[in-house]
Design a protein around this motif. Structure first.
Motif, PDB file in Angstrom:
ATOM      1  N   SER A 203       2.766   2.082   0.267  1.00 55.67           N
ATOM      2  CA  SER A 203       2.850   1.841  -1.168  1.00 55.67           C
ATOM      3  C   SER A 203       2.796   3.104  -2.002  1.00 55.67           C
ATOM      4  CB  SER A 203       1.722   0.898  -1.615  1.00 55.67           C
ATOM      5  OG  SER A 203       0.453   1.456  -1.322  1.00 55.67           O
ATOM      6  N   GLY A 204       2.632   4.278  -1.346  1.00 55.04           N
ATOM      7  CA  GLY A 204       2.629   5.530  -2.075  1.00 55.04           C
ATOM      8  C   GLY A 204       4.001   6.161  -2.206  1.00 55.04           C
ATOM      9  N   GLU A 205       5.019   5.584  -1.551  1.00 55.34           N
ATOM     10  CA  GLU A 205       6.355   6.167  -1.594  1.00 55.34           C
ATOM     11  C   GLU A 205       7.031   5.846  -2.929  1.00 55.34           C
ATOM     12  OE1 GLU A 205       7.418   6.152   3.177  1.00 55.34           O
ATOM     13  OE2 GLU A 205       8.297   4.611   1.874  1.00 55.34           O
ATOM     14  N   VAL A 206       7.450   6.901  -3.611  1.00 57.12           N
ATOM     15  CA  VAL A 206       8.118   6.740  -4.897  1.00 57.12           C
ATOM     16  C   VAL A 206       9.636   6.727  -4.733  1.00 57.12           C
ATOM     17  CG1 VAL A 206       8.469   7.753  -7.183  1.00 57.12           C
ATOM     18  CG2 VAL A 206       6.209   7.847  -6.116  1.00 57.12           C
ATOM     19  N   MET A 207      10.166   7.707  -4.022  1.00 59.30           N
ATOM     20  CA  MET A 207      11.613   7.849  -3.929  1.00 59.30           C
ATOM     21  C   MET A 207      12.256   6.701  -3.163  1.00 59.30           C
ATOM     22  SD  MET A 207      11.606  10.368  -5.772  1.00 59.30           S
ATOM     23  CE  MET A 207      10.482  11.659  -6.284  1.00 59.30           C
ATOM     24  N   ARG A 208      11.537   6.173  -2.188  1.00 60.71           N
ATOM     25  CA  ARG A 208      12.109   5.079  -1.403  1.00 60.71           C
ATOM     26  C   ARG A 208      12.319   3.830  -2.259  1.00 60.71           C
ATOM     27  NH1 ARG A 208      12.367   4.475   4.205  1.00 60.71           N
ATOM     28  NH2 ARG A 208      12.718   2.332   4.899  1.00 60.71           N
ATOM     29  N   LEU A 209      11.501   3.698  -3.315  1.00 60.65           N
ATOM     30  CA  LEU A 209      11.663   2.539  -4.196  1.00 60.65           C
ATOM     31  C   LEU A 209      13.029   2.527  -4.873  1.00 60.65           C
ATOM     32  CD1 LEU A 209       8.321   1.883  -6.126  1.00 60.65           C
ATOM     33  CD2 LEU A 209       9.500   0.382  -4.516  1.00 60.65           C
ATOM     34  N   LEU A 210      13.664   3.698  -4.976  1.00 58.60           N
ATOM     35  CA  LEU A 210      14.978   3.758  -5.612  1.00 58.60           C
ATOM     36  C   LEU A 210      16.023   2.981  -4.825  1.00 58.60           C
ATOM     37  CD1 LEU A 210      15.033   7.511  -6.665  1.00 58.60           C
ATOM     38  CD2 LEU A 210      14.666   5.519  -8.135  1.00 58.60           C
TER      39      LEU A 210
ATOM     40  N   ASN B 157      -1.533   3.706  -6.127  1.00 58.98           N
ATOM     41  CA  ASN B 157      -0.267   3.947  -5.450  1.00 58.98           C
ATOM     42  C   ASN B 157       0.883   3.378  -6.284  1.00 58.98           C
ATOM     43  OD1 ASN B 157      -1.175   5.334  -3.185  1.00 58.98           O
ATOM     44  ND2 ASN B 157      -1.624   3.457  -2.062  1.00 58.98           N
ATOM     45  N   PRO B 158       1.977   4.128  -6.442  1.00 59.99           N
ATOM     46  CA  PRO B 158       3.029   3.719  -7.372  1.00 59.99           C
ATOM     47  C   PRO B 158       3.578   2.319  -7.138  1.00 59.99           C
ATOM     48  CG  PRO B 158       3.347   5.985  -6.721  1.00 59.99           C
ATOM     49  CD  PRO B 158       2.232   5.453  -5.864  1.00 59.99           C
ATOM     50  N   GLN B 159       3.841   1.961  -5.880  1.00 59.28           N
ATOM     51  CA  GLN B 159       4.397   0.633  -5.627  1.00 59.28           C
ATOM     52  C   GLN B 159       3.385  -0.452  -5.963  1.00 59.28           C
ATOM     53  OE1 GLN B 159       6.102  -2.034  -1.951  1.00 59.28           O
ATOM     54  NE2 GLN B 159       6.332   0.161  -1.794  1.00 59.28           N
ATOM     55  N   SER B 160       2.108  -0.229  -5.633  1.00 62.02           N
ATOM     56  CA  SER B 160       1.068  -1.210  -5.953  1.00 62.02           C
ATOM     57  C   SER B 160       0.959  -1.413  -7.463  1.00 62.02           C
ATOM     58  CB  SER B 160      -0.281  -0.741  -5.403  1.00 62.02           C
ATOM     59  OG  SER B 160      -0.232  -0.592  -4.008  1.00 62.02           O
TER      60      SER B 160
ATOM     61  N   ALA C 265      -0.233  22.776  -4.466  1.00 61.12           N
ATOM     62  CA  ALA C 265       0.403  22.130  -3.319  1.00 61.12           C
ATOM     63  C   ALA C 265      -0.234  20.791  -2.992  1.00 61.12           C
ATOM     64  CB  ALA C 265       0.345  23.056  -2.107  1.00 61.12           C
ATOM     65  N   GLU C 266      -1.550  20.662  -3.161  1.00 61.03           N
ATOM     66  CA  GLU C 266      -2.251  19.428  -2.781  1.00 61.03           C
ATOM     67  C   GLU C 266      -2.262  18.388  -3.893  1.00 61.03           C
ATOM     68  OE1 GLU C 266      -5.202  22.266  -4.598  1.00 61.03           O
ATOM     69  OE2 GLU C 266      -3.500  22.358  -3.204  1.00 61.03           O
ATOM     70  N   ALA C 267      -1.697  18.700  -5.046  1.00 62.04           N
ATOM     71  CA  ALA C 267      -1.691  17.768  -6.183  1.00 62.04           C
ATOM     72  C   ALA C 267      -0.386  16.982  -6.222  1.00 62.04           C
ATOM     73  CB  ALA C 267      -1.884  18.532  -7.485  1.00 62.04           C
ATOM     74  N   ILE C 268      -0.335  15.940  -7.053  1.00 64.37           N
ATOM     75  CA  ILE C 268       0.889  15.160  -7.270  1.00 64.37           C
ATOM     76  C   ILE C 268       1.062  14.960  -8.776  1.00 64.37           C
ATOM     77  CG2 ILE C 268       0.792  13.954  -5.050  1.00 64.37           C
ATOM     78  CD1 ILE C 268      -0.345  11.533  -6.503  1.00 64.37           C
ATOM     79  N   TYR C 269       2.305  14.847  -9.186  1.00 67.96           N
ATOM     80  CA  TYR C 269       2.560  14.577 -10.596  1.00 67.96           C
ATOM     81  C   TYR C 269       2.272  13.109 -10.901  1.00 67.96           C
ATOM     82  CZ  TYR C 269       4.691  19.121 -11.471  1.00 67.96           C
ATOM     83  OH  TYR C 269       4.902  20.465 -11.635  1.00 67.96           O
ATOM     84  N   ALA C 270       1.652  12.876 -12.030  1.00 65.90           N
ATOM     85  CA  ALA C 270       1.292  11.513 -12.437  1.00 65.90           C
ATOM     86  C   ALA C 270       2.544  10.749 -12.857  1.00 65.90           C
ATOM     87  CB  ALA C 270       0.290  11.561 -13.592  1.00 65.90           C
ATOM     88  N   SER C 271       2.866   9.694 -12.136  1.00 66.63           N
ATOM     89  CA  SER C 271       4.079   8.921 -12.425  1.00 66.63           C
ATOM     90  C   SER C 271       3.781   7.515 -12.929  1.00 66.63           C
ATOM     91  CB  SER C 271       4.958   8.827 -11.174  1.00 66.63           C
ATOM     92  OG  SER C 271       4.294   8.099 -10.147  1.00 66.63           O
TER      93      SER C 271
END
Length: 397
Positions: A363-370, A301-304, A196-202
């Protein structure tokens, strides 16, 4: 981090760092999207013959201007047919297809729409055409003319030119061996079970996709945990193999941010570390001597990471291969408040000829970048931006 540099200083510092990865020869089918490594010159005139631009008949324009309106049709020539001796008779006409070679002595093509035919006679029923409808030999390019300079990006138009010159092999700039290294104990590779506390590497797949679309393939290395020995081992292995290394994560000054101090220990002081930009403030660059591996440290962070790749990494790589990016400017279609005194990279979506702000919450938001299709570069002095103001735009790759 040391003293923060601004984006203009980053551009100047990176411009002072040159690398030459040489050239390679590839077959034509593998040249698309590559950067030309030597100038391309026309091996012969283009076109290499007087070329009919319409379906119809070729006649002497002098005979047309003298009042003649009918000629004896002596044959028909398709595109690619062999040349025949020059015409001597102003009473003769030759049927031609678009693209066919027009023989010497005939300098006017009459389009078929204005022609009538009775047996061997062909008659023109219209006014004298304003154009000859013949593309003269060498009118597109003369033999020996430089068609493309070295450093040209081989897109569809450039590939047409290369193929038209008969080139089966093309000399292109060699692409660097580029590795992507992600760091973070919290990262889990896609396909694995995720706590639950992890994130997939994107970042690896995202940056790899952008690099691939930009014609620079990369190798994604296994993600490394935030532990000094693990990070150092991964960095040493990558520095031995890669010519360009992009590290995402652990480049700031937190207690588990080991990348920057370890790179400084291994390679010496950074070219810079810390940029007055948002997102991407902790970005840094290290280099392994004058010709060794060049290392970009980007925030995790994905956006950064994506902004850093599009704005700094890719332009630098392309410049080393002779191609300089020139981003277009696009106007805002809505006002935007920019309270920061840093350079701001603002996600936007296209709206007509302009772009609409699509700011991310962080800058950590991934889905919003879509929601966005690229980003504008807003200068630090910009505060209240009005609709209609234009700024450099870069699309996401």
């Amino acid at each position: 981090m040391g003293k923060l540099v601004n984006v203009a200083e980053v551009d100047a510092l990176l411009a002072s760092e040159g690398r030459d990865w040489g050239t390679v020869e590839v077959c034509l089918a593998e040249a698309a999207g590559r950067i030309l490594g030597e100038p391309l010159h026309a091996p012969f005139p283009f076109p290499s013959f007087d070329r009919a631009m319409m379906d119809g008949v070729a006649v002497s324009r002098a005979s047309l201007e003298a009042g003649r309106r009918s000629w004896r049709l002596v044959g028909h020539r398709a595109a690619g047919a062999a040349e025949r001796p020059p015409f001597q008779q102003e009473t003769e006409a030759l049927g031609v297809a678009t693209g066919a070679a027009v023989p010497a002595g005939l300098d006017q093509v009459l389009p078929k729409e204005g022609l009538s035919q009775e047996g061997e006679k062909v008659r023109w029923t219209g006014a004298i055409p304003p154009l000859s409808y013949i593309q003269k030999m060498g009118s597109d390019a003369v033999a020996g003319e430089r068609i493309l300079p070295a450093g040209s990006l081989l897109g569809s138009r450039e590939m047409a030119a290369v193929a038209s010159c008969g080139r089966a092999e093309v000399v292109v700039k060699r692409r660097p061996r580029l590795a992507l290294l992600g760091t973070g104990k919290e990262l889990v590779r896609p396909g694995q079970a995720k706590p639950a506390e992890a994130i997939y590497a994107s970042n690896g797949p995202a940056l790899g996709a952008a690099l691939w679309r930009a014609g620079v393939p990369s190798q994604e290395l296994p993600t490394v945990e935030d532990a000094p020995a693990a990070v150092e081992g991964a960095l040493r292995a990558a520095l031995d193999e890669a010519e360009v290394l992009v590290v995402t994560g652990a480049v700031s000054v937190g207690p588990a941010d080991y990348v920057a101090p370890l790179l400084t220990e291994l390679l010496g002081e950074p070219l810079f570390h810390g940029v007055r930009q948002r997102p991407g403030k902790p970005m840094g660059v290290w280099r392994q001597g004058e010709s060794g591996c060049f290392v970009f440290g980007l925030p995790g962070n994905p956006q950064s990471a994506l902004v850093g790749l599009h704005r700094h990494v890719l332009p630098w790589i392309h410049r080393q291969m002779g191609w300089v990016e020139r981003p277009e400017e696009r106007p805002l279609t809505a006002a935007f408040e920019n309270p920061s005194d840093f350079t701001r990279f603002l996600p936007v979506s296209r709206e007509g000829a302009g772009v609409r702000p699509e700011p991310a919450g962080n800058s950590g938001e991934v889905m919003r970048l879509l929601r966005s299709e690229g980003f504008l570069e807003l200068p630090p002095e910009a505060r209240t931006l009005e609709a209609g103001e234009s700024f450099p735009f870069r699309p996401w790759l």
